[in-house]
Write an enzyme that holds these catalytic residues in place. Structure first.
Site, PDB file in Angstrom:
ATOM      1  N   ASN A 199       0.513  -1.386  -0.064  1.00  0.00           N
ATOM      2  CA  ASN A 199       0.326  -0.123   0.019  1.00  0.00           C
ATOM      3  C   ASN A 199       0.916   1.271   0.118  1.00  0.00           C
ATOM      4  O   ASN A 199       0.057   2.396  -0.049  1.00  0.00           O
ATOM      5  CB  ASN A 199      -0.943   0.305   1.101  1.00  0.00           C
ATOM      6  CG  ASN A 199      -0.301   0.094   2.555  1.00  0.00           C
ATOM      7  OD1 ASN A 199       0.786  -0.473   2.689  1.00  0.00           O
ATOM      8  ND2 ASN A 199      -1.421   0.544   3.900  1.00  0.00           N
ATOM      9  N   GLU A 220       4.523  -3.350  12.355  1.00  0.00           N
ATOM     10  CA  GLU A 220       3.954  -2.872  12.818  1.00  0.00           C
ATOM     11  C   GLU A 220       1.858  -3.395  11.632  1.00  0.00           C
ATOM     12  O   GLU A 220       2.507  -3.782  10.637  1.00  0.00           O
ATOM     13  CB  GLU A 220       4.096  -2.238  11.681  1.00  0.00           C
ATOM     14  CG  GLU A 220       2.988  -0.220  11.418  1.00  0.00           C
ATOM     15  CD  GLU A 220       2.962   0.081  10.633  1.00  0.00           C
ATOM     16  OE1 GLU A 220       0.981  -0.999  10.342  1.00  0.00           O
ATOM     17  OE2 GLU A 220       2.701   0.017   9.218  1.00  0.00           O
ATOM     18  N   CYS A 235      -3.148   1.309   6.731  1.00  0.00           N
ATOM     19  CA  CYS A 235      -2.932   1.070   8.374  1.00  0.00           C
ATOM     20  C   CYS A 235      -3.423   2.278   9.412  1.00  0.00           C
ATOM     21  O   CYS A 235      -4.819   1.547  10.425  1.00  0.00           O
ATOM     22  CB  CYS A 235      -2.159   0.680   8.442  1.00  0.00           C
ATOM     23  SG  CYS A 235      -0.509   1.355   8.261  1.00  0.00           S
ATOM     24  N   GLU A 251       8.501   3.059  14.377  1.00  0.00           N
ATOM     25  CA  GLU A 251       9.350   3.977  13.293  1.00  0.00           C
ATOM     26  C   GLU A 251       9.209   5.201  13.470  1.00  0.00           C
ATOM     27  O   GLU A 251       8.596   5.634  13.707  1.00  0.00           O
ATOM     28  CB  GLU A 251       9.291   3.182  11.762  1.00  0.00           C
ATOM     29  CG  GLU A 251       8.687   1.387  11.764  1.00  0.00           C
ATOM     30  CD  GLU A 251       8.598   0.754   9.836  1.00  0.00           C
ATOM     31  OE1 GLU A 251       9.815  -0.232  10.196  1.00  0.00           O
ATOM     32  OE2 GLU A 251       8.021   1.270  10.050  1.00  0.00           O
TER      33      GLU A 251
END
Length: 482
Positions: A156, A255, A289, A463
């Site tokens: 994505n 993640e 997300c 991150e």
């Protein structure tokens, strides 16, 4: 629709063990806009993975010796090359996964920002002096690279998810072997090409596409030389990789899935809140997300807010993602479309109503949709939809809104709109999510220096910023007698 056959920006060969390599076996990559093939990419195997690990071991010995400042200079050249190739990268991302080109141009900036930040931060990697309790000792720490990193990235954000991992890893002195998503491997190969052009040493950043992720991944999980796993994707796959990584005690960053709630309180600026919901929900056709998945609106303003949200959603242009004026493109593949349709049909069967949209159009296109009167047990309120559908649910009190928002196994991102400063603090502290936007629907946009990651089943680690860089560094304590 645009004809794509033979598009000049496609990339097909894998890069590992010092060379660009074709493969006996390939798999095709399809443009979601028309379902045309844009090329056949090398399908790497477990044997290729082992060769890549061997090459990475050699490359690591030299790369970790390169001074942090010099590593930063190479990263800076990589950043600059991304902008020289901005249009090609943007077009390639759109071809691979259908994101509107206006968004993929923005993704080039987003992806490059992590490289820029890490290029500047590399020269600041250091240890610290520690005061010892005994006068005949001196103590200090040193920050050293974790080692060989295995990275698995989703489709994505074909560039952004890669640079968010590769930039801090390379800045820290690690080397990375990347398995990109099978839907978007060409962007990863393009980035590897630019890394080498920037002066990145051979095998410091290897890219192995595959259509058999489990087979390719197995050698990395088994090999003790691979010291770090970083993964972005589904919670189910992340849980499996977490288990596998435990056998060799690898450092792990995960993640994972999200199911972001968006709370609209009665005192909110409804126009602004609706605009932010549209931006958060329908960006990349809802396939991010941190996209809004559940919209909770206080009863006093529910009708008015739904009207505004419906009007703004109806103005979105669904169409060819290669056109500059397209607002929403296709979903990435048939399985994703089937899930969106199933969630909408389930909600409608339980009494929900679509105020706009609600239907599949030709190909992989689903109309931008707003649902009201959504039943609490609807699938769309319990599972991540990953599509352009905004379900609206009414709540009465702040306590009820927070209970509904936190009623999820996921804890990645959450949003709330209110003009009440005290409520803003209460809600920000009560939401069980790693990222919280108060009057801000895109809290991580263009911010490579802030932490990104979730709680609960949304993952471990962060991150971005120094938090992301620390994931690739080991702290060594050194005590010296004098």
């Amino acid at each position: 629709m645009t004809t794509l056959l033979g598009d000049p920006v496609t990339r097909t060969r894998a890069y590992f063990d010092g060379e660009w390599r074709a493969a006996p076996r390939t798999f095709e990559v399809f443009y979601p806009g028309t379902l045309e093939s844009i090329g056949a990419v090398a399908d790497c195997t477990a044997d290729d993975a082992r060769r890549a690990i061997d090459a990475a071991e050699v490359a690591l010995k030299e790369w970790r010796k390169v001074g942090p400042y010099q590593r930063g200079q190479i990263l800076r050249k990589w950043h600059d090359l991304m902008f020289e190739h901005k249009e090609e990268l943007a077009r390639l991302m759109t071809l691979e996964m259908g994101k509107p080109i206006s968004e993929t141009r923005g993704e080039v900036h987003y992806a490059a920002s992590f490289i820029e930040w890490c290029s500047e931060e590399a020269g600041r990697i250091s240890g610290e002096r520690i005061s010892m309790r005994m006068g005949n000792k001196r103590g200090f720490t040193a920050s050293e690279p974790v080692g060989i990193v295995y990275a698995v990235t989703p489709w994505n954000f074909p560039a952004g998810m890669i640079t968010r991992k590769a930039a801090p890893a390379l800045a820290a002195g690690c080397v990375m072997i990347l398995k990109p998503a099978e839907q978007s491997p060409m962007t990863a190969l393009y980035l590897a090409e630019l890394w080498l052009e920037a002066g990145g040493p051979a095998d410091t950043f290897q890219v192995l596409p595959t259509n058999d992720a489990a087979a390719l991944t197995a050698p990395f999980m088994e090999d003790e030389r691979v010291r770090k796993l970083t993964f972005t994707g589904s919670t189910a796959v992340g849980r499996l990789l977490y288990t596998q990584a435990a056998k060799t005690i690898k450092r792990v960053s995960l993640e994972l899935g999200g199911h972001a709630p968006f709370l609209i309180f009665a005192d909110a600026d409804l126009e602004r809140a609706a605009r932010e919901v549209v931006g958060s929900k329908f960006r990349n056709a809802g396939q991010t997300c941190i996209s809004t998945n559940r919209v909770y609106v206080q009863r006093e303003v529910a009708d008015e807010f739904t009207r505004i949200l419906t009007e703004k959603t109806a103005r979105l242009r669904l169409g060819d993602p290669l056109q500059d004026d397209t607002g929403v493109g296709p979903v990435v593949e048939q399985a994703g479309l089937d899930k969106v349709r199933a969630h909408v049909e389930d909600a409608l069967s339980r009494g929900a109503r679509a105020t706009v949209g609600g239907r599949v159009e030709e190909g992989l296109y689903f109309q931008p949709t707003v649902l009201t009167d959504v039943a609490p047990d609807s699938l769309i309120l319990r599972e991540e939809t990953f599509g352009p559908v905004a379900p609206v649910v009414v709540f009465d009190t702040e306590e009820e809104g927070l209970r509904l928002a936190n009623d999820s196994e996921y804890g990645l991102a959450a949003y709330a709109y209110t003009r009440d400063l005290s409520r803003a603090w209460r809600v920000a502290e009560a939401l069980e999510y790693g990222i919280v936007g108060i009057n801000d629907g895109v809290p991580s946009a263009g911010a490579p220096h802030v932490p990104f990651g979730g709680m609960k089943n949304s993952g471990v680690g962060r991150e971005g910023g120094h938090w992301g860089l620390d994931e690739y560094l080991e702290t060594k304590f050194i005590s010296m007698g004098v």
